[in-house]
Design a protein around this motif. Structure first.
Motif, mmCIF file in Angstrom:
data_model
loop_
_atom_site.group_PDB
_atom_site.id
_atom_site.type_symbol
_atom_site.label_atom_id
_atom_site.label_comp_id
_atom_site.label_asym_id
_atom_site.label_seq_id
_atom_site.Cartn_x
_atom_site.Cartn_y
_atom_site.Cartn_z
ATOM 1 N N TYR A 28 0.840 -1.190 0.000
ATOM 2 C CA TYR A 28 0.000 0.000 0.000
ATOM 3 C C TYR A 28 0.875 1.240 0.000
ATOM 4 O O TYR A 28 2.080 1.185 0.212
ATOM 5 N N PRO B 159 -15.212 -9.927 -9.169
ATOM 6 C CA PRO B 159 -14.578 -9.831 -7.851
ATOM 7 C C PRO B 159 -13.050 -9.908 -7.933
ATOM 8 O O PRO B 159 -12.496 -10.360 -8.936
ATOM 9 N N GLU C 246 -10.490 -7.918 -8.267
ATOM 10 C CA GLU C 246 -9.631 -7.249 -9.254
ATOM 11 C C GLU C 246 -8.786 -6.138 -8.625
ATOM 12 O O GLU C 246 -7.977 -5.509 -9.302
ATOM 13 N N GLY C 247 -9.022 -5.875 -7.328
ATOM 14 C CA GLY C 247 -8.217 -4.840 -6.663
ATOM 15 C C GLY C 247 -9.003 -3.597 -6.259
ATOM 16 O O GLY C 247 -8.407 -2.549 -6.018
ATOM 17 N N PHE D 90 -7.991 -2.408 -2.742
ATOM 18 C CA PHE D 90 -6.616 -1.910 -2.824
ATOM 19 C C PHE D 90 -6.607 -0.485 -3.397
ATOM 20 O O PHE D 90 -5.956 0.416 -2.860
ATOM 21 N N ARG E 270 -18.850 -8.685 1.009
ATOM 22 C CA ARG E 270 -17.449 -9.108 1.182
ATOM 23 C C ARG E 270 -16.631 -7.943 1.714
ATOM 24 O O ARG E 270 -15.680 -7.500 1.085
ATOM 25 N N ASN F 188 -5.140 -2.603 -13.156
ATOM 26 C CA ASN F 188 -4.398 -3.071 -11.984
ATOM 27 C C ASN F 188 -3.787 -4.425 -12.281
ATOM 28 O O ASN F 188 -4.468 -5.336 -12.729
ATOM 29 N N LYS F 189 -2.507 -4.502 -12.020
ATOM 30 C CA LYS F 189 -1.853 -5.788 -12.238
ATOM 31 C C LYS F 189 -1.719 -6.448 -10.874
ATOM 32 O O LYS F 189 -0.662 -6.462 -10.264
ATOM 33 N N LYS G 273 3.568 -6.851 -8.697
ATOM 34 C CA LYS G 273 2.602 -6.285 -7.768
ATOM 35 C C LYS G 273 2.529 -4.777 -7.932
ATOM 36 O O LYS G 273 2.692 -4.015 -6.986
ATOM 37 N N ASP G 274 2.348 -4.346 -9.106
ATOM 38 C CA ASP G 274 2.342 -2.916 -9.340
ATOM 39 C C ASP G 274 1.056 -2.489 -10.009
ATOM 40 O O ASP G 274 0.405 -3.266 -10.689
ATOM 41 N N LEU G 275 0.757 -1.281 -9.805
ATOM 42 C CA LEU G 275 -0.418 -0.730 -10.452
ATOM 43 C C LEU G 275 0.054 -0.059 -11.740
ATOM 44 O O LEU G 275 0.919 0.785 -11.707
HETATM 45 N N1 LIG Z 1 -1.620 -3.527 -7.318
HETATM 46 C C1 LIG Z 1 -1.545 -4.344 -6.281
HETATM 47 N N2 LIG Z 1 -0.365 -4.546 -5.670
HETATM 48 C C2 LIG Z 1 -0.276 -5.360 -4.594
HETATM 49 N N3 LIG Z 1 -1.287 -6.088 -4.086
HETATM 50 C C3 LIG Z 1 -2.490 -5.931 -4.667
HETATM 51 C C4 LIG Z 1 -2.682 -5.059 -5.795
HETATM 52 N N4 LIG Z 1 -3.967 -5.109 -6.151
HETATM 53 C C5 LIG Z 1 -4.558 -5.981 -5.310
HETATM 54 N N5 LIG Z 1 -3.673 -6.467 -4.425
HETATM 55 C C6 LIG Z 1 -3.955 -7.474 -3.389
HETATM 56 O O1 LIG Z 1 -4.732 -8.482 -4.000
HETATM 57 C C7 LIG Z 1 -5.770 -8.923 -3.146
HETATM 58 C C8 LIG Z 1 -7.131 -8.682 -3.811
HETATM 59 O O2 LIG Z 1 -7.330 -7.294 -3.951
HETATM 60 P P1 LIG Z 1 -8.594 -6.536 -3.357
HETATM 61 O O3 LIG Z 1 -9.035 -7.129 -2.081
HETATM 62 O O4 LIG Z 1 -8.282 -5.096 -3.397
HETATM 63 O O5 LIG Z 1 -9.645 -6.905 -4.510
HETATM 64 P P2 LIG Z 1 -11.194 -6.611 -4.528
HETATM 65 O O6 LIG Z 1 -11.566 -6.318 -5.933
HETATM 66 O O7 LIG Z 1 -11.509 -5.591 -3.505
HETATM 67 O O8 LIG Z 1 -11.783 -8.025 -4.106
HETATM 68 P P3 LIG Z 1 -13.268 -8.359 -3.631
HETATM 69 O O9 LIG Z 1 -14.071 -8.480 -4.890
HETATM 70 O O10 LIG Z 1 -13.121 -9.626 -2.864
HETATM 71 O O11 LIG Z 1 -13.726 -7.205 -2.797
HETATM 72 C C9 LIG Z 1 -5.583 -8.177 -1.845
HETATM 73 O O12 LIG Z 1 -4.835 -8.959 -0.973
HETATM 74 C C10 LIG Z 1 -4.810 -6.934 -2.251
HETATM 75 O O13 LIG Z 1 -4.070 -6.406 -1.185
#
Ligand SMILES: Nc1ncnc2c1ncn2[C@@H]1O[C@H](COP(=O)(O)OP(=O)(O)OP(=O)(O)O)[C@@H](O)[C@H]1O
Ligand SMILES: [Mg+2]
Length: 287
Positions: free
Chosen positions: A58, A104, A106-107, A110, A136, A266-267, A273-275
């Motif tokens: 983060y 779901p 996809e980040g 985050f 969720r 978002n990757k 692990k980068d955006l």
């Molecule tokens: N760009 C990123 N870099 C590092 N970690 C990431 C990144 N994007 C997502 N993550 C990690 O991937 C996991 C899934 O992401 P996140 O929970 O944000 O997705 P979400 O779309 O909110 O999922 P949900 O549909 O369950 O709510 C988390 O552990 C998050 O910290």
């Protein structure tokens, strides 16, 4: 060429140069507080576990992950311009921003948390982050704080005052509304009239505050579209390897035409692990 295709093309061009960008503006230092869990009594200040956020990539990183900060800065500038600049006059509830995705995981959370941190740490604006992904919920968990009564408790009438569910955090300008206790009608409550009134109140009573809603995905959760109608802006997170253009079109084609729509590629959960960053922004027509 659709907005999404243009955006993808633009993103592809810029992703290489973006990753080489260097940061020019110094971030304010954020102190790392001890990993104290939040107390759950009424209106305690919630202590965010910054060390753990940093570990998981983060924004709170005390200066080590520059590119991700730059990318969030760009996204943030667009959103703030839309919220408070000239464009804001053409938007209904320009300061209310939803973060969603086609599918779901996809980040969304985050991105929602990083955006909130980015605005709260660098701007003179207060940010209210709402965990509206009530089936969720994960904002509290991600921030390292205990579950507290939240939006579901308010919408279901368990918590009467809005002020009871808005929490201060130890990041001065960041306020939080958690999802709250699970409820068998959680999603229906999100699409209720009370929610619409609540959104109106947030937009009108706090016009100088950015409100970020971490929402459920668009495909398969019909209430997300209802929520979208309450917002001035939407940020759609696309995990590169997960959603096809067809998915993104399906997810966005029913969104309100007046919404300021942005896409974030978002990757997530891959080696770097980068955006990759913000690569498209459009209004109105989505085809
Ligand atoms: N760009 C990123 N870099 C590092 N970690 C990431 C990144 N994007 C997502 N993550 C990690 O991937 C996991 C899934 O992401 P996140 O929970 O944000 O997705 P979400 O779309 O909110 O999922 P949900 O549909 O369950 O709510 C988390 O552990 C998050 O910290
Ligand atoms: Mg989430």
């Amino acid at each position: 060429m659709s907005i999404i295709e243009k955006a993808l093309a633009k993103q592809q061009q810029s992703s290489t140069s973006k990753s080489q960008q260097t940061q020019t503006n110094a971030e304010p230092e954020t102190s790392t507080t001890p990993n104290t869990k939040a107390v759950t009594d009424d209106k305690a200040t919630l202590i965010i576990d910054k060390a753990s956020l940093e570990e998981r990539g983060y924004l709170i990183d005390n200066g080590t992950r520059k590119s991700i900060k730059d990318e969030f800065r760009q996204i943030k500038r667009k959103l703030l311009n839309n919220a408070f600049g000239n464009v804001s006059k053409t938007l209904h509830h320009s300061n209310l921003i939803m973060v969603s995705s086609a599918k779901p995981n996809e980040g969304k959370t985050f991105v929602a948390i990083n955006l909130a941190l980015s605005i709260a740490l660098e701007q003179d604006k207060t940010v209210l982050l709402i965990d509206a992904d009530v089936l969720r919920p994960s904002v509290s968990r991600e921030l390292g704080i205990n579950e507290n009564p939240g939006i579901i408790d308010y919408l279901s009438g368990q918590s009467e005052q809005v002020s009871n569910i808005i929490y201060n955090t130890d990041i001065d300008k960041l306020k939080l509304i958690p999802a709250g206790k699970p409820h068998h009608l959680s999603n229906e409550l999100l699409a209720s009239e009370k929610m619409a009134n609540f959104a109106n109140e947030l937009a009108n009573r706090y016009p100088d505050r950015i409100v970020i809603f971490d929402c459920p995905p668009l495909i398969g959760v019909t209430e997300t579209l209802v929520l979208a109608n309450l917002m001035g802006q939407a940020l759609i997170v696309v995990e590169e390897s997960k959603s096809s253009i067809a998915d993104i079109k399906a997810a966005t084609e029913h969104l309100n035409e007046d919404l300021a729509l942005g896409l974030v590629l978002n990757k997530a959960i891959r080696s770097h692990k980068d955006l990759y960053g913000y690569y498209g922004y459009g209004y109105g027509t989505k085809d």
